[in-house]
Design an enzyme around this catalytic site. Structure first.
Site, short mmCIF file in Angstrom:
data_model
loop_
_atom_site.label_atom_id
_atom_site.label_comp_id
_atom_site.label_asym_id
_atom_site.label_seq_id
_atom_site.Cartn_x
_atom_site.Cartn_y
_atom_site.Cartn_z
N SER A 33 0.84 -1.20 0.00
CA SER A 33 0.00 0.00 0.00
C SER A 33 0.87 1.25 0.00
O SER A 33 2.03 1.19 -0.43
CB SER A 33 -0.94 -0.04 1.21
OG SER A 33 -1.93 0.94 1.11
N ASN A 34 0.35 2.37 0.46
CA ASN A 34 1.11 3.62 0.51
C ASN A 34 0.61 4.47 1.68
O ASN A 34 -0.28 4.06 2.41
CB ASN A 34 1.00 4.35 -0.84
CG ASN A 34 -0.45 4.65 -1.17
OD1 ASN A 34 -1.11 5.43 -0.49
ND2 ASN A 34 -0.98 3.98 -2.20
N HIS A 35 1.17 5.67 1.82
CA HIS A 35 0.92 6.50 3.01
C HIS A 35 -0.34 7.36 2.92
O HIS A 35 -0.56 8.19 3.80
CB HIS A 35 2.11 7.43 3.25
CG HIS A 35 3.36 6.72 3.66
ND1 HIS A 35 3.45 5.98 4.80
CD2 HIS A 35 4.57 6.64 3.06
CE1 HIS A 35 4.67 5.48 4.91
NE2 HIS A 35 5.36 5.86 3.86
#
Ligand code: CTP
Ligand code: CA
Length: 219
Positions: A33-35
């Site tokens: 995923s990502n932030h």
């Protein structure tokens, strides 16, 4: 006009907003995923609702409260987000603020991967580009707004995305500029349209929601 909640300049319009990250499973306990926190996308959806639009918020997994008086569609993966967007392809305005994972693991293990069995290399395959698909299937009068978060060559990269994905507006921000980026309540962006580039002063994500819709809808 936009700050007045008594005016409903988007009444009768259907606005679809994507927000948050997507998660791409590796196994039942792990994902890529990502932030992204979803703050900017949620602010845009609230602004659309407050301006009178019939609003759909398609959201990846975030820890924000679901806003009221709109349809909220929770999704996990990029492919789920893509299906949710395609099902609403006839909307008037799309604002794709989600940070979609570009790739997903090619094989999803149905059991937890054990370290003794794990390969140190995982094969990935590309996810569909939702904004590019909307651009290819764009209907007359439809408005498409994309985002670009860059760490270098901001304007050049973002203008390329505007053109490649047939957007009316590209909202570009630089991750390394103070007051912009993940988890902040403020943003510092460029508005890139086919005609010109405009640099906005640092503003709140809440206020930027209204400005984006104003620019896209001309209201
Ligand atoms: N986007 C999308 N579907 C994807 C990837 C991106 O809809 N699979 C949308 C994002 O929501 C954003 C815009 O496309 O509005 C630009 O996303 P970004 O990640 O900056 O661009 P990419 O084209 O994926 O290019 P790169 O990550 O290589 O910079
Ligand atoms: Ca990307």
């Amino acid at each position: 006009v936009l700050s007045s909640l008594h005016d409903k300049p988007l009444a009768g319009k259907r606005v679809v907003v994507t927000a948050g990250p997507t998660q791409e499973a590796l196994d039942p306990v792990r994902f890529i995923s990502n932030h992204s926190t979803g703050k900017q996308g949620y602010a845009i959806a609230r602004a659309a609702r407050n301006l009178g639009a019939e609003t759909v918020l398609i959201t990846g997994p975030v820890s924000l409260a679901a806003p009221s008086e709109m349809e909220v569609v929770p999704v996990v993966s990029a492919r789920e987000m893509f299906e949710a967007v395609k099902a609403r392809q006839d909307a008037d305005i799309f604002v794709l603020a989600a940070a979609v994972s570009d790739f997903r693991p090619k094989v999803v293990s149905d059991q937890k991967i054990k370290k003794r069995d794990a390969a140190l290399v995982t094969e990935l395959e590309p996810n569909p580009d939702i904004l590019a698909w909307l651009g290819e299937h764009k209907r007359p009068g439809q408005k498409l707004v994309g985002f670009a978060m860059e760490t270098q060559n901001l304007e050049e990269n973002a203008r390329h995305k505007l053109e490649a994905k047939h957007c009316n507006l590209l909202v570009a921000n630089d991750l390394f500029v103070p007051g912009a980026g993940f988890g902040t309540d403020t943003n510092v962006v460029l508005f890139i349209t086919p005609e010109k580039t405009r640099r906005l002063e640092k503003t709140t994500k809440e206020d930027l929601g209204y400005r984006i819709l104003e620019e896209a809808a001309g209201c």
